[in-house]
Design a protein around this motif. Sequence first.
Motif, PDB file in Angstrom:
ATOM      1  N   ALA A  33       0.968  -1.271  -0.081  1.00 58.31           N
ATOM      2  CA  ALA A  33       0.012  -0.080   0.093  1.00 58.31           C
ATOM      3  C   ALA A  33       0.717   0.867  -0.235  1.00 58.31           C
ATOM      4  O   ALA A  33       2.042   1.076   0.531  1.00 58.31           O
ATOM      5  CB  ALA A  33      -1.013   0.276   1.341  1.00 58.31           C
ATOM      6  N   THR A  34       0.069   2.566  -0.582  1.00 61.18           N
ATOM      7  CA  THR A  34       0.753   3.513  -1.076  1.00 61.18           C
ATOM      8  C   THR A  34      -0.145   3.645   0.838  1.00 61.18           C
ATOM      9  O   THR A  34       1.294   5.207   1.532  1.00 61.18           O
ATOM     10  CB  THR A  34       0.544   4.011  -1.589  1.00 61.18           C
ATOM     11  N   GLN A  35      -1.110   4.070   0.801  1.00 60.44           N
ATOM     12  CA  GLN A  35      -1.801   4.354   2.107  1.00 60.44           C
ATOM     13  C   GLN A  35      -2.247   3.416   3.379  1.00 60.44           C
ATOM     14  O   GLN A  35      -2.781   2.218   2.461  1.00 60.44           O
ATOM     15  CB  GLN A  35      -2.156   5.628   1.872  1.00 60.44           C
ATOM     16  N   ALA A  36      -2.142   2.974   4.662  1.00 62.22           N
ATOM     17  CA  ALA A  36      -2.897   2.180   4.920  1.00 62.22           C
ATOM     18  C   ALA A  36      -3.802   2.904   5.990  1.00 62.22           C
ATOM     19  O   ALA A  36      -2.959   3.700   6.939  1.00 62.22           O
ATOM     20  CB  ALA A  36      -2.174   1.021   5.657  1.00 62.22           C
ATOM     21  N   ILE A  37      -4.764   2.451   6.112  1.00 60.17           N
ATOM     22  CA  ILE A  37      -5.881   3.235   7.172  1.00 60.17           C
ATOM     23  C   ILE A  37      -6.770   2.392   7.823  1.00 60.17           C
ATOM     24  O   ILE A  37      -6.994   1.305   7.268  1.00 60.17           O
ATOM     25  CB  ILE A  37      -6.694   4.333   6.260  1.00 60.17           C
ATOM     26  N   GLU A  38      -6.769   2.758   8.917  1.00 65.96           N
ATOM     27  CA  GLU A  38      -7.745   2.622  10.136  1.00 65.96           C
ATOM     28  C   GLU A  38      -9.021   2.830  10.321  1.00 65.96           C
ATOM     29  O   GLU A  38      -8.916   3.879  10.828  1.00 65.96           O
ATOM     30  CB  GLU A  38      -6.944   1.616  11.116  1.00 65.96           C
ATOM     31  N   ILE A  39     -10.211   2.075  10.331  1.00 72.82           N
ATOM     32  CA  ILE A  39     -11.638   3.269  10.897  1.00 72.82           C
ATOM     33  C   ILE A  39     -12.097   2.174  11.848  1.00 72.82           C
ATOM     34  O   ILE A  39     -12.247   1.367  11.913  1.00 72.82           O
ATOM     35  CB  ILE A  39     -12.382   3.602   9.525  1.00 72.82           C
TER      36      ILE A  39
END
Length: 192
Positions: free
Chosen positions: A177-183
């Motif tokens: 990933a270029t971005q890894a996000i947790e919501i």
Amino acid sequence: MAETQLIFITGGVRSGKSAYAEQQLRQLADMNHAKRLVYVATGVGFDDEMKKRIARHQFDRQKQQLNWVTFEQPTNLRKLLPLIQPGDVMLWDCVTTWLTNEFYEGFETGICNWQRPEKLEQRIHDMKNTILQLHSLQIPIVIVSNEVLDEPISSNQEVQLYQRHLGNLHQWFIKQATQAIEIEYGHVHQWK
């Protein structure tokens, strides 16, 4: 040239991941002057709740009046390759449902993929290669998954195998990933 985006989003069930992912995809579409917003759906309407969720997601996309194209691909992700076109941006929702579908493919024959490790490993390998091929073709991708690994490791062999595969997949996606996000609870935390 800027790196092609691969955004990985995970988090709790009904935490706002899909809406956030669609928002991210619309931004990628604007940035890349995308021709189509491709939604890769893995859900299968086996019961009333799932049918309602699928219908709600479809309705939400329709009311946006954008050029959404939906591909139903519950298993065997590599079948997508000939369907994706230059200028597309893609949202894959979701990894956990896809992995479950792959685990239980063959149920009707009495032998599921999770009981045939070589078959399951081949599908996982094919999925990874598909993601890498799409990324190399400069298709911006947003991938959604569920964070179900906060629970202790199960004593059930089948569940343990699922947990192991999902954990390994999450690690692989974050590496790519270029971005890894947790919501969680609607709160966005950017890890990468």
